[in-house]
Design an enzyme around this catalytic site. Structure first.
Site, short mmCIF file in Angstrom:
data_model
loop_
_atom_site.label_atom_id
_atom_site.label_comp_id
_atom_site.label_asym_id
_atom_site.label_seq_id
_atom_site.Cartn_x
_atom_site.Cartn_y
_atom_site.Cartn_z
N ALA A 145 9.08 -3.82 -0.57
CA ALA A 145 9.20 -4.50 -1.86
C ALA A 145 8.09 -5.54 -1.94
O ALA A 145 7.58 -6.00 -0.91
CB ALA A 145 10.57 -5.16 -1.95
N GLY A 202 11.41 -1.62 1.82
CA GLY A 202 11.77 -0.80 0.65
C GLY A 202 11.02 0.53 0.64
O GLY A 202 11.50 1.50 0.06
C1 HXC Z 1 3.20 -7.63 -1.35
C2 HXC Z 1 1.78 -6.71 0.19
C3 HXC Z 1 2.87 -6.14 0.88
C4 HXC Z 1 4.18 -6.35 0.35
C5 HXC Z 1 1.05 -5.61 1.92
N1 HXC Z 1 0.69 -6.36 0.85
N2 HXC Z 1 2.39 -5.48 1.95
N3 HXC Z 1 1.96 -7.44 -0.91
N4 HXC Z 1 4.29 -7.11 -0.75
N5 HXC Z 1 5.26 -5.82 0.90
C6 HXC Z 1 -0.67 -6.74 0.47
C7 HXC Z 1 -1.22 -7.82 1.39
O1 HXC Z 1 -0.76 -9.08 1.00
C8 HXC Z 1 -2.70 -7.65 1.17
O2 HXC Z 1 -3.07 -8.25 -0.04
C9 HXC Z 1 -2.84 -6.15 1.00
O3 HXC Z 1 -1.56 -5.67 0.63
C10 HXC Z 1 -3.26 -5.45 2.28
O4 HXC Z 1 -2.37 -5.83 3.30
P1 HXC Z 1 -2.85 -6.45 4.71
O5 HXC Z 1 -1.72 -7.18 5.26
O6 HXC Z 1 -4.14 -7.16 4.55
O7 HXC Z 1 -3.12 -5.08 5.51
P2 HXC Z 1 -2.98 -4.84 7.08
O8 HXC Z 1 -3.55 -5.98 7.87
O9 HXC Z 1 -3.53 -3.48 7.32
O10 HXC Z 1 -1.41 -4.85 7.39
C11 HXC Z 1 -0.58 -3.84 6.82
C12 HXC Z 1 0.92 -4.21 6.94
C13 HXC Z 1 1.14 -5.63 6.37
C14 HXC Z 1 1.34 -4.17 8.42
C15 HXC Z 1 1.71 -3.16 6.19
O11 HXC Z 1 0.59 -5.68 5.06
C16 HXC Z 1 2.57 -6.01 6.27
O12 HXC Z 1 3.21 -6.37 7.26
N6 HXC Z 1 3.10 -5.97 5.04
C17 HXC Z 1 4.47 -6.43 4.77
C18 HXC Z 1 5.49 -5.42 5.25
C19 HXC Z 1 6.90 -5.89 4.97
O13 HXC Z 1 7.33 -6.94 5.47
N7 HXC Z 1 7.63 -5.12 4.18
C20 HXC Z 1 9.03 -5.42 3.85
C21 HXC Z 1 9.03 -6.17 2.54
S1 HXC Z 1 10.63 -6.71 2.10
P3 HXC Z 1 -4.35 -9.21 -0.15
O14 HXC Z 1 -4.31 -9.67 -1.58
O15 HXC Z 1 -4.18 -10.25 0.87
O16 HXC Z 1 -5.49 -8.27 0.15
C22 HXC Z 1 11.38 -5.37 1.52
C23 HXC Z 1 12.82 -5.58 1.10
C24 HXC Z 1 13.41 -4.31 0.59
O17 HXC Z 1 10.87 -4.32 1.42
C25 HXC Z 1 14.53 -4.61 -0.34
C26 HXC Z 1 14.86 -3.44 -1.21
C27 HXC Z 1 13.74 -2.84 -1.91
#
Ligand code: HXC
Length: 258
Positions: free
Chosen positions: A65, A109
């Site tokens: 998400a 998500g």
């Molecule tokens: C918003 C996100 C994002 C997310 C990545 N980005 N994941 N933005 N929400 N979930 C954005 C980053 O901020 C970044 O933007 C760009 O995408 C590239 O990501 P990086 O982190 O620079 O890439 P990388 O170093 O390759 O790392 C990849 C990754 C990491 C390991 C996937 O991005 C990450 O840990 N993302 C979050 C994963 C997460 O926690 N997901 C769960 C979310 S909560 P900029 O602008 O900086 O370039 C959830 C709740 C579900 O899903 C509830 C029901 C739906």
């Protein structure tokens, strides 16, 4: 309808939906989830569509998400609007088969979205995870329930409590995905599976989907009865006569969804 966060293509009875927010690794924001619900509704209503393939990019199916969109919301807002409730329902409402073709990250998500599809075909680059714990929340679109049913309690707890990622090989071994293929072959494999499904009777594919999904929602005895009654009911269709007749005549069945 044209979408801003999705690319939708329909050909040969397959609706291919590609999540398209590359700047955020296909993070699921309100707009994307709204458009996805709409795209699935349209696919459901379109008689030409017989199977749906949902995919992302080479780097990410969806990284969860959208954290930026959620971070400042209050309990009153997310509870009051039932955040992700209607979005999840819109996906589950679809009666046509949906294959998730996953390459790269399927996190939070994104993992939940893949699990809401009917089965997952993974590239060898796929990484699944429920890292919500790192954000101070838990999964919100079925992760604690579906992942546990798919891979068992121990692995699910491990994933949810540590936030670690599972690679494609582990995902296949533990039953989360149905097949793993080299990343270059992912779309060929998924579209091939969809083409096979598209040649079946749509009445039967819907029945299969309802019956298998019931196995998660009903006690075994009720599920077995539900399945048997569906089996019986399909004898009322022309497609059952065609399917069995074609086998006996040693030819390929021509289903007409009747
Ligand atoms: C918003 C996100 C994002 C997310 C990545 N980005 N994941 N933005 N929400 N979930 C954005 C980053 O901020 C970044 O933007 C760009 O995408 C590239 O990501 P990086 O982190 O620079 O890439 P990388 O170093 O390759 O790392 C990849 C990754 C990491 C390991 C996937 O991005 C990450 O840990 N993302 C979050 C994963 C997460 O926690 N997901 C769960 C979310 S909560 P900029 O602008 O900086 O370039 C959830 C709740 C579900 O899903 C509830 C029901 C739906």
């Amino acid at each position: 309808m044209a979408f801003e966060t999705l690319i939708v293509e329909i050909s040969d009875h397959i609706c291919l939906i590609r999540l398209n927010r590359p700047e955020a690794l296909n993070a699921l924001n309100t707009q994307l989830l709204g458009e996805l619900g709409q795209a699935l509704r349209e696919a459901e209503e379109n008689e030409k569509v017989r199977c749906i393939v949902l995919t992302g990019s080479e780097k990410a199916f969806a990284a969860g998400a959208d954290i930026a969109e959620m971070s400042q919301q209050s309990f009153v807002e997310v509870f009051g609007s039932d955040l992700f409730g209607a979005e999840a329902e819109a996906i589950l409402r679809c009666r046509k088969p949906i294959i998730a073709a996953v390459a790269g990250y399927a996190l939070g998500g994104g993992c939940e979205l893949a699990m809401m599809c009917d089965f997952i075909i993974a590239a060898d680059t796929a990484k699944f995870g429920q890292p919500e714990i790192n954000l101070g929340v838990v999964a919100g679109m079925g992760g604690t329930q579906r992942l546990t049913r798919f891979v068992g309690k121990s692995k699910s707890m491990d994933m949810h409590l540590t936030g670690r990622f599972m690679d494609a090989e582990e995902a296949e071994k533990s039953g989360l995905v149905s097949r793993v293929v080299p990343a270059k072959k992912l779309m060929e494999e998924a579209m091939g599976a969809a083409a096979k499904i598209a040649r079946k009777s749509a009445l039967t594919t819907m029945a299969v989907k309802e019956a298998v999904n019931r196995s998660y929602e009903m006690p075994l005895r009720e599920g077995l009865l539900f399945e048997r009654r569906l089996f019986h009911a399909l004898f009322a269709t022309e497609d059952q006569k065609e399917g069995m007749g074609a086998f006996l005549e040693k030819r390929e069945a021509q289903f007409r969804d009747k």
